[in-house]
Motif scaffolding. Structure first.
Motif, PDB file in Angstrom:
ATOM      1  N   VAL A 132       0.817  -1.365  -0.073  1.00  0.00           N
ATOM      2  CA  VAL A 132      -0.002  -0.074  -0.022  1.00  0.00           C
ATOM      3  C   VAL A 132       0.887   1.235   0.107  1.00  0.00           C
ATOM      4  CG1 VAL A 132      -1.964  -1.156   1.064  1.00  0.00           C
ATOM      5  CG2 VAL A 132      -0.281  -0.104   2.436  1.00  0.00           C
ATOM      6  N   ILE A 133       0.444   2.122  -0.749  1.00  0.00           N
ATOM      7  CA  ILE A 133       1.237   3.614  -0.741  1.00  0.00           C
ATOM      8  C   ILE A 133       1.469   4.281   0.645  1.00  0.00           C
ATOM      9  CG2 ILE A 133       0.732   3.779  -3.110  1.00  0.00           C
ATOM     10  CD1 ILE A 133      -1.471   5.663  -2.388  1.00  0.00           C
ATOM     11  N   ALA A 134       2.182   5.168   0.721  1.00  0.00           N
ATOM     12  CA  ALA A 134       2.555   5.710   2.153  1.00  0.00           C
ATOM     13  C   ALA A 134       1.201   6.404   2.630  1.00  0.00           C
ATOM     14  CB  ALA A 134       3.788   6.765   1.982  1.00  0.00           C
ATOM     15  N   GLU A 135       0.459   7.143   1.736  1.00  0.00           N
ATOM     16  CA  GLU A 135      -0.707   7.909   2.393  1.00  0.00           C
ATOM     17  C   GLU A 135      -1.882   6.679   3.041  1.00  0.00           C
ATOM     18  OE1 GLU A 135       0.648   8.293  -0.579  1.00  0.00           O
ATOM     19  OE2 GLU A 135       1.226  10.342  -0.560  1.00  0.00           O
ATOM     20  N   ALA A 136      -1.702   5.606   2.430  1.00  0.00           N
ATOM     21  CA  ALA A 136      -2.699   4.654   2.891  1.00  0.00           C
ATOM     22  C   ALA A 136      -2.261   3.936   4.355  1.00  0.00           C
ATOM     23  CB  ALA A 136      -3.082   3.647   1.857  1.00  0.00           C
ATOM     24  N   GLN A 137      -1.066   4.008   4.693  1.00  0.00           N
ATOM     25  CA  GLN A 137      -0.661   3.407   5.899  1.00  0.00           C
ATOM     26  C   GLN A 137      -0.970   3.904   6.940  1.00  0.00           C
ATOM     27  OE1 GLN A 137       3.371   2.922   5.744  1.00  0.00           O
ATOM     28  NE2 GLN A 137       3.251   1.316   3.771  1.00  0.00           N
TER      29      GLN A 137
END
Lengths: 350, 516
Positions: free
Chosen positions: A181-186
């Motif tokens: 998952v991309i950083a913004e979704a973590q």
């Protein structure tokens, strides 16, 4: 020997049987430890130290407890209304699938928008997954134990298919795993550099919300009424089928949050070993908590502690970590027995 | 018959000083009871007097805290359900314990053949059953399935079952509750033959006239103690009633009714079967200010009618009109919205949720209203206040609104149901078996509240299997048999025997069904 119902339950009796259950669990597992050729005291000490003996151990226990709180809540909510949701495992995986579908770059937006969006989508997927069995139960009388249990296998095979096909990470060296998952979704970590993440906070908040739903709201009242006596509930004008459907939606959504939190908070991607049976262990957690949402938090931490502690113990003592499974299973059996003895009294025949 | 001579004939059963406590409650307090050969002893008492506990001790379901039991001079092992059976005691329960899908012979033989024996001599068993049936006037076809039998026939099978096992002492628990007056007469004839053949009978009942008719001696229980023991020749129904209640009898004066407009109407309603029978084109009008009593033997469609009016059973044909308007989409909620108060037949299964509190139970029909909830949140303070007001107004014995309903007695539970059903003065009241299993005091209370509701103008349908209750309360009586209704009769217009004929399904022409 026979059982007679107690006229009233008392706190003293309940505590006594609870203590007896714990003692029985310890005695039984001690025997197994002795058979394995180790000292029970050493083993229990090592389990306790491995579960809570250091900051690292404690954080690891809480990390492991996080998905168990979600699945435990899912089961507790459903069982309250006597909706036997055995499918938290499948709902967890479908929540995880939604997380990687939306969180691996398909949508680009800041965390403040993306995380709630993914969360909602995961909950919706889990809710819809349990909607089918709930409607089959209310419309056609199909036993939800069978449908939810079998859905677990269907969904896990479905996830396996996804991981070999559309969701497969092209850079994953051929392993059946999704992209990260991309950083913004973590979900951020609670403490920098440690594994414990905000999923745990979300789990605590969820437990609080579920507690409020069950104790304070009209829906919670309806759920309990349906669970305790569906015929009387129907007679009183409570829409039993609608309540069961709503319960299913909440339960499925909660279980899906476990998958969301594991992927977005801990693992970062979806693999087939995302859950070592958290959906099933959630049943144990809910039963140990006597279906109380706040008790679920305690029970989840307890069960997670035994698993984490046993892993640590098996590294230093020569006892397999499977002892944790036995301990949890024994604790469940003794607690369920104790709960019955809190309501009934044994009479021995003279 | 003279009771004294029977005692000389030898005591077959002797219970001495039986005491049983449940926590602080003493269910049986030093009860002594003896039974002689060829004697019928009636065990009389209200619900809660300790009759059932005593019989459960005799049959080993409970162990007495004190006291001894002797059968034919030998002590009976305590706490062993088989001991009483092998000692020659047979029990006929109020609720039959028969396997519906098996024949009469199979039911009777069931449990008498050892498990390891693969078969049994069916012809010998059949012959023995036929002989027993002929000897005691217990006519029943041994080859029919139990599910095809009438209630009276099933009871005969239960008695045959006990006799087949060589019972010398027969205990009948409220045997007439499910019988028509004619069947009751036949049962009494059978009992006379049984004691004539040297058996002894304990007859448990709360119906005084039956006790007077059939027994040689009466033991009255009250509050777990023996309140009195009388040979039947030296007592009267009135004295027994006072012993049962422990004082003067409460009397209910019912003033003449002032019937008003038709508030509720069923027109040719049919339903699926429920409790063994559905409705078959039933028409019924309920007028305000009037109690309509519906008599009938259990299982003739009363359950379906009650469930239909309560909203839990859907009709397959016909219509419902409330206050002159036709209502569609009938459900428990529409019933409540149309101001129908409902008292269900089964307090435990349908009326109350045992594991929830008093407050949670009394709001179950109204929790959605603004009175008890706002924005999806329940107002527990309002619920608790409402519960407290019902507890006070209806004199419910319970520790607090937070007490679990399961812990209350049947009478107190029924008062809560009354309080919930009568809250807001409903226009129509469905009272299904409202006093079943209640003690005399609670019965009188329920009756008074129903009459009070009638006098303020409510239309009441009283469904009861107790003809006495029907006759005392009803301004108008209809009889249900096999899913159909008889014509209505005014108070006192039909005799007990005439009502009994209708209950048995005689004289109920097809055309009558529509005339009520």
């Amino acid at each position: 020997m026979r059982l007679e119902p107690r006229a009233a339950t008392s706190l003293g009796v309940n505590l006594a049987w609870g203590a007896a259950a714990i003692a029985a669990t310890l005695v039984f597992t001690s025997l197994l430890v002795l058979i394995a050729g180790a000292s029970p005291f050493t083993v229990f000490y090592l389990v306790a130290r491995g579960a809570a003996g250091s900051q690292f151990a404690l954080l690891e226990t809480l990390t492991r407890a996080t998905p168990l709180i979600f699945t435990g809540l899912a089961v507790a909510v459903a069982f309250r209304a006597r909706l036997w949701n055995i499918g938290a495992e499948a709902q967890l995986y479908i929540g995880a699938v939604m997380t990687v579908v939306l969180g691996t770059g398909a949508i680009q937006m800041p965390s403040a928008g993306l995380i709630p969006l993914i969360m909602m989508a995961a909950m919706l997927a889990g809710a819809l997954l349990l909607l089918g069995p709930a409607v089959l139960k209310t419309r056609l009388g199909v036993d939800e134990v069978v449908t939810t249990l079998l859905l677990n296998f269907i969904i896990i095979l479905f996830v396996s298919m996804l991981l070999e096909g559309p969701l497969k990470d092209p850079t994953g060296m051929g392993w059946p795993q999704s992209k990260r998952v991309i950083a913004e979704a973590q979900l951020p970590r609670l403490i920098k550099g440690k594994r414990l993440h905000y999923g745990f906070v979300l789990a605590l908040v969820s437990a609080g919300i579920v507690w409020v739903i069950i104790k304070k709201t009209v829906l919670g009242y309806e759920m309990r009424a349906v669970g305790h006596n569906a015929e009387a509930a129907r007679f009183a004008g409570i829409p039993v089928n609608m309540v069961l459907v709503k319960t299913a939606l909440i339960s499925g959504g909660l279980a899906a949050l476990a998958g969301f939190s594991e992927v977005a908070g801990l693992k970062g991607n979806l693999t087939l070993d995302l859950s070592p049976g958290y959906g099933y262990t959630g049943i144990v957690v809910a039963m140990l908590a006597m279906l109380n949402p706040l008790g679920v938090v305690v029970a989840a931490i307890f069960v997670a502690g035994i698993f984490v502690g046993a892993d640590a113990m098996s590294r230093s003592a020569n006892v397999p970590s499977y002892i944790a499974q036995v301990m949890v299973a024994t604790a469940l059996l003794t607690m369920v027995t104790a709960m019955m003895l809190m309501r009934y009294r044994i009479r021995w025949r003279r | 018959m003279d009771a004294g001579s029977h005692r000389q004939a030898g005591t077959v059963l002797r219970l001495a000083g039986i005491t049983k406590r449940f926590g602080t409650l003493t269910a049986n307090d030093a009860i002594s009871l003896s039974l002689a050969k060829s004697e019928v002893v009636a065990l009389l008492g209200e619900n809660g007097a300790g009759k059932t506990t005593l019989m459960n001790i005799l049959f080993g379901h409970y162990t007495a805290d004190e006291g001894t039991i002797e059968v034919f001079g030998k002590p009976l092992a305590a706490g062993d359900p088989h001991a009483a059976l092998t000692a020659g005691i047979g029990m006929v329960h109020q609720h039959f314990t028969l396997a519906d899908q098996m024949s009469v012979v199979e039911n009777i033989v069931l449990g008498t053949v050892p498990l390891w024996r693969p078969g049994y001599d069916r012809n010998a068993a059949r012959a023995r059953i036929t002989a027993l049936a002929a000897d005691y006037g217990l006519t029943v076809d041994p080859d029919r399935l139990v599910s095809d039998l009438s209630v009276g026939e099933r009871q005969r099978v239960e008695i045959l079952k006990a006799l087949y096992r060589d019972a010398r002492i027969l205990i009948l628990d409220e045997p007439t509750a499910v019988l028509t007056p004619m069947e009751t007469a036949a049962l009494f004839a059978t009992l006379k033959k049984l004691v004539g053949a040297g058996l002894s009978v304990i007859f448990i009942s709360h119906k005084l006239n039956e006790v007077m008719a059939v027994s040689d001696r009466v033991v009255v229980l009250r509050g777990g103690r023996v309140a009195g023991e009388r040979p039947i020749g030296e007592t009267s129904a009135h004295e027994l009633a006072e012993l049962m209640v422990g004082g003067e009898l409460p009397t209910l004066g019912v003033a003449p009714s002032r019937p008003g407009a038709v508030l509720f109407e069923l027109s040719s309603v049919s339903t699926p079967a429920m409790g063994g029978q559905g409705l078959d084109g039933v028409s019924l009008q309920l007028r305000g200010g009037e109690i309509t009593g519906l008599a009938g033997i259990s299982g003739n469609g009363q359950a379906a009618l009650a469930a239909l009016i309560a909203g839990t059973l859907q009709m397959t044909g016909g219509g419902i009109q409330v206050g002159g308007r036709r209502v569609s989409g009938w459900s428990p909620r529409t019933a409540l919205e149309n101001r129908i108060g409902r008292i269900p037949e089964d307090r435990h299964a349908t009326g109350m949720i045992g594991d929830m509190s008093v407050a949670e139970n009394v709001i179950s029909e109204a929790y959605r209203s603004r009175r008890f909830s706002r924005f999806g949140l329940l107002d527990w303070a309002a619920a608790t206040r409402f519960a407290a007001s019902i507890i006070k107004a209806y004199d419910v014995k319970c520790p607090s609104p937070a007490a679990r309903v399961r812990l209350l007695s049947g009478g107190n539970m029924q008062k809560l149901i009354l309080g919930r059903a009568l809250d807001g003065d409903p226009d129509v009241i469905l009272a299904s078996q409202p006093t079943r299993g209640l003690d005399v005091g609670a019965v009188a209370y329920v009756h008074a509240r129903l009459v009070e509701a009638r006098d303020r103008g409510a239309a009441i349908l009283l469904i009861s299997e107790d003809l006495d209750e029907i006759q005392v309360l009803s301004d108008r009586v209809v009889v249900m048999s096999r899913g159909r209704l008889s014509t209505a009769s005014a108070r006192g217009e039909r005799s007990v025997m005439q009502l009994g004929q209708l209950m048995a399904g005689h004289g109920l022409a097809a055309g009558d069904a529509d005339a009520a």
